[in-house]
Design a protein around this motif. Structure first.
Motif, PDB file in Angstrom:
ATOM      1  N   LYS A 112     -37.290 -16.475 -67.254  1.00 20.06           N
ATOM      2  CA  LYS A 112     -35.836 -16.741 -67.586  1.00 20.06           C
ATOM      3  C   LYS A 112     -35.446 -15.281 -67.878  1.00 20.06           C
ATOM      4  O   LYS A 112     -36.056 -14.656 -68.853  1.00 20.06           O
ATOM      5  N   SER A 113     -34.485 -14.808 -67.342  1.00 15.56           N
ATOM      6  CA  SER A 113     -34.049 -13.514 -67.698  1.00 15.56           C
ATOM      7  C   SER A 113     -32.756 -13.500 -68.371  1.00 15.56           C
ATOM      8  O   SER A 113     -31.878 -14.220 -68.123  1.00 15.56           O
TER       9      SER A 113
ATOM     10  N   PHE B 111     -32.451 -21.568 -61.230  1.00 13.19           N
ATOM     11  CA  PHE B 111     -31.420 -20.992 -62.126  1.00 13.19           C
ATOM     12  C   PHE B 111     -29.915 -21.300 -61.574  1.00 13.19           C
ATOM     13  O   PHE B 111     -29.776 -21.310 -60.228  1.00 13.19           O
TER      14      PHE B 111
ATOM     15  N   LEU C  71     -36.241  -5.544 -65.440  1.00 14.04           N
ATOM     16  CA  LEU C  71     -35.875  -5.650 -63.854  1.00 14.04           C
ATOM     17  C   LEU C  71     -34.680  -5.022 -63.562  1.00 14.04           C
ATOM     18  O   LEU C  71     -33.708  -5.232 -64.407  1.00 14.04           O
TER      19      LEU C  71
ATOM     20  N   SER D 292     -36.897 -10.032 -69.598  1.00 16.13           N
ATOM     21  CA  SER D 292     -37.241 -11.394 -69.969  1.00 16.13           C
ATOM     22  C   SER D 292     -38.500 -11.319 -70.663  1.00 16.13           C
ATOM     23  O   SER D 292     -39.391 -10.541 -70.812  1.00 16.13           O
TER      24      SER D 292
ATOM     25  N   PHE E 255     -32.306 -14.916 -55.137  1.00 16.33           N
ATOM     26  CA  PHE E 255     -30.817 -15.236 -55.326  1.00 16.33           C
ATOM     27  C   PHE E 255     -30.411 -15.643 -53.767  1.00 16.33           C
ATOM     28  O   PHE E 255     -30.789 -15.027 -52.743  1.00 16.33           O
ATOM     29  N   GLY E 256     -29.578 -16.801 -53.910  1.00 12.78           N
ATOM     30  CA  GLY E 256     -28.694 -17.372 -52.745  1.00 12.78           C
ATOM     31  C   GLY E 256     -27.545 -16.266 -52.887  1.00 12.78           C
ATOM     32  O   GLY E 256     -27.374 -15.332 -53.526  1.00 12.78           O
ATOM     33  N   ASP E 257     -26.903 -16.435 -51.558  1.00 11.70           N
ATOM     34  CA  ASP E 257     -25.666 -15.566 -51.485  1.00 11.70           C
ATOM     35  C   ASP E 257     -24.334 -15.866 -52.266  1.00 11.70           C
ATOM     36  O   ASP E 257     -23.272 -15.155 -51.998  1.00 11.70           O
TER      37      ASP E 257
ATOM     38  N   LEU F 253     -18.059  -9.722 -66.596  1.00 11.36           N
ATOM     39  CA  LEU F 253     -18.935 -10.416 -67.573  1.00 11.36           C
ATOM     40  C   LEU F 253     -20.271 -10.734 -66.927  1.00 11.36           C
ATOM     41  O   LEU F 253     -21.302 -11.390 -67.600  1.00 11.36           O
ATOM     42  N   GLY F 254     -20.693  -9.944 -65.955  1.00 15.09           N
ATOM     43  CA  GLY F 254     -22.079  -9.951 -65.481  1.00 15.09           C
ATOM     44  C   GLY F 254     -22.669 -11.314 -64.990  1.00 15.09           C
ATOM     45  O   GLY F 254     -21.671 -12.204 -64.513  1.00 15.09           O
ATOM     46  N   LEU F 255     -23.947 -11.638 -65.133  1.00 15.18           N
ATOM     47  CA  LEU F 255     -24.315 -13.033 -64.558  1.00 15.18           C
ATOM     48  C   LEU F 255     -24.523 -13.874 -65.770  1.00 15.18           C
ATOM     49  O   LEU F 255     -25.503 -13.527 -66.851  1.00 15.18           O
TER      50      LEU F 255
ATOM     51  N   GLY G 254     -26.100 -12.157 -52.624  1.00  8.64           N
ATOM     52  CA  GLY G 254     -26.646 -12.271 -54.028  1.00  8.64           C
ATOM     53  C   GLY G 254     -27.441 -11.051 -54.354  1.00  8.64           C
ATOM     54  O   GLY G 254     -27.624 -10.414 -53.688  1.00  8.64           O
ATOM     55  N   PRO G 255     -27.598 -11.117 -55.860  1.00  5.44           N
ATOM     56  CA  PRO G 255     -28.396  -9.801 -56.209  1.00  5.44           C
ATOM     57  C   PRO G 255     -29.827  -9.674 -55.392  1.00  5.44           C
ATOM     58  O   PRO G 255     -30.352 -10.634 -55.229  1.00  5.44           O
TER      59      PRO G 255
ATOM     60  N   LEU H 235     -23.808 -18.446 -58.551  1.00 10.43           N
ATOM     61  CA  LEU H 235     -25.235 -18.154 -57.785  1.00 10.43           C
ATOM     62  C   LEU H 235     -26.459 -19.097 -58.327  1.00 10.43           C
ATOM     63  O   LEU H 235     -26.621 -19.218 -59.471  1.00 10.43           O
TER      64      LEU H 235
ATOM     65  N   GLN I  72     -36.200 -12.681 -59.897  1.00  7.39           N
ATOM     66  CA  GLN I  72     -35.471 -13.875 -59.196  1.00  7.39           C
ATOM     67  C   GLN I  72     -35.092 -13.760 -58.034  1.00  7.39           C
ATOM     68  O   GLN I  72     -34.884 -12.640 -57.527  1.00  7.39           O
TER      69      GLN I  72
ATOM     70  N   PHE J 215     -29.518 -11.218 -68.449  1.00  7.67           N
ATOM     71  CA  PHE J 215     -28.730  -9.863 -67.637  1.00  7.67           C
ATOM     72  C   PHE J 215     -27.757  -9.085 -68.349  1.00  7.67           C
ATOM     73  O   PHE J 215     -26.957  -9.617 -69.084  1.00  7.67           O
ATOM     74  N   GLY J 216     -27.535  -7.731 -68.067  1.00  7.03           N
ATOM     75  CA  GLY J 216     -26.534  -7.190 -68.386  1.00  7.03           C
ATOM     76  C   GLY J 216     -25.436  -7.457 -67.651  1.00  7.03           C
ATOM     77  O   GLY J 216     -25.309  -8.027 -66.645  1.00  7.03           O
ATOM     78  N   ASP J 217     -24.163  -6.685 -68.055  1.00  7.30           N
ATOM     79  CA  ASP J 217     -22.952  -6.721 -67.342  1.00  7.30           C
ATOM     80  C   ASP J 217     -22.688  -5.994 -65.983  1.00  7.30           C
ATOM     81  O   ASP J 217     -21.837  -6.490 -65.104  1.00  7.30           O
TER      82      ASP J 217
ATOM     83  N   LYS K 218     -26.563  -5.457 -56.213  1.00 10.87           N
ATOM     84  CA  LYS K 218     -25.831  -6.471 -55.608  1.00 10.87           C
ATOM     85  C   LYS K 218     -24.825  -5.853 -54.954  1.00 10.87           C
ATOM     86  O   LYS K 218     -23.915  -5.160 -55.288  1.00 10.87           O
TER      87      LYS K 218
ATOM     88  N   PHE L 243     -27.518  -4.365 -61.864  1.00 11.94           N
ATOM     89  CA  PHE L 243     -27.742  -5.200 -62.795  1.00 11.94           C
ATOM     90  C   PHE L 243     -29.165  -4.908 -63.507  1.00 11.94           C
ATOM     91  O   PHE L 243     -30.405  -4.707 -62.814  1.00 11.94           O
TER      92      PHE L 243
ATOM     93  N   TYR M 178     -31.651  -4.989 -60.479  1.00  9.27           N
ATOM     94  CA  TYR M 178     -31.315  -5.747 -59.319  1.00  9.27           C
ATOM     95  C   TYR M 178     -29.842  -5.120 -58.814  1.00  9.27           C
ATOM     96  O   TYR M 178     -29.143  -4.409 -59.678  1.00  9.27           O
TER      97      TYR M 178
ATOM     98  N   PHE N 213     -33.605  -8.091 -55.978  1.00  2.63           N
ATOM     99  CA  PHE N 213     -34.654  -7.269 -56.749  1.00  2.63           C
ATOM    100  C   PHE N 213     -35.151  -5.878 -56.367  1.00  2.63           C
ATOM    101  O   PHE N 213     -35.425  -5.734 -55.048  1.00  2.63           O
TER     102      PHE N 213
ATOM    103  N   TYR O 210     -26.398 -19.820 -62.038  1.00  7.72           N
ATOM    104  CA  TYR O 210     -25.271 -18.582 -62.922  1.00  7.72           C
ATOM    105  C   TYR O 210     -23.909 -18.497 -62.251  1.00  7.72           C
ATOM    106  O   TYR O 210     -23.893 -19.100 -61.321  1.00  7.72           O
TER     107      TYR O 210
END
Lengths: 113, 115
Positions: free
Chosen positions: B102-103, A33, B34, B93, A104-106, A41-43, B43-44, A90, A102, B105-107, B38, B89, B36, B46, A35
């Motif tokens: 595929k998820s 993915f 889920l 999914s 994630f990378g940094d 605005l989140g992801l 990155g976020p 991301l 998921q 996400f909220g803000d 951050k 977050f 997450y 889990f 993002y």
């Protein structure tokens, strides 16, 4: 330990340039993915891929394209960078079954001047 | 149309107290939820998840509750610690076909735990 690696932490490019953001995962995950994250605005999902050479548009694909020639690598391409594409990008990967988290990378902080 | 909503942009709690983060969703096809966490410049990661067939899942200090009829879930952190200060977050999914994994996400909610 699982790892998603994004090629750059910080990147500065000029308006109109073609920009490549690279992402590599070492977990043999089917899904990958891209993002972007903006304040408040989140992801927001740009594109995702569920298999090699397969891709689907996310919520905000305009101005972007992607490439997935190998399972472990997913590239995001800004065809002609614009200032409104300045953002945190991301990359993430996950297994193909439902409910899998998921990884994630940094992130890459991209500035378009 | 935002399918996953976190209505509180921020939350501040005292160390040792309970933190409750809330999330609402609109799509009945979501099967997994889920959370997450951050930290800045990372990155976020889990934290915890729950499937739609359950109403509670617990992992140490973290518990997620799901109310399907209300389309609402919450994350409880007890006791809260300063290291829990981060953006949280909520994500949801489906479980079917190519959208599996595929998820949406909220803000996010920024949690600050004060010592």
């Amino acid at each position: 330990d699982v790892k998603v690696t994004q090629s750059s932490r910080y990147l500065v490019k000029r308006t109109g340039e073609k920009v490549f953001l690279e992402c590599v995962q070492d977990m043999d995950h089917e899904n990958m993915f891209w993002y972007r994250q903006d304040p408040g605005l989140g992801l927001r999902l740009i594109y995702f891929s569920y298999d090699v050479k397969m891709k689907e548009k996310g919520d905000i694909p305009e101005g972007y394209s992607v490439s997935r020639e190998k399972k472990e690598r997913f590239s995001l391409i800004l065809e002609s960078a614009s200032t409104n594409q300045t953002s945190m990008y991301l990359c993430a990967s996950s297994l193909g079954t439902g409910g899998q988290p998921q990884h994630f990378g940094d992130g890459t902080r991209l500035s378009i001047l | 149309d935002q399918q996953v909503k976190q209505n509180s942009p921020s939350l501040s709690v005292q160390e040792g107290r309970i933190s409750i983060l809330n999330c609402d969703y609109t799509n009945s096809m979501f099967d997994y939820f889920l959370w997450y966490k951050k930290y800045p410049a990372e990155g976020p990661t889990f934290l915890i998840s729950i499937s739609s067939i359950k109403d509670k899942n617990e992992d140490g200090r973290f518990t997620v509750f799901l109310n399907k009829s209300a389309k609402h879930l919450s994350l409880h952190i007890v006791p809260s610690q300063p290291g829990d200060s981060a953006v949280y977050f909520c994500a949801a999914s489906p479980s079917f076909n190519t959208n599996a994994g595929k998820s949406t996400f909220g803000d996010g909610t920024t949690l600050t735990v004060k010592p």
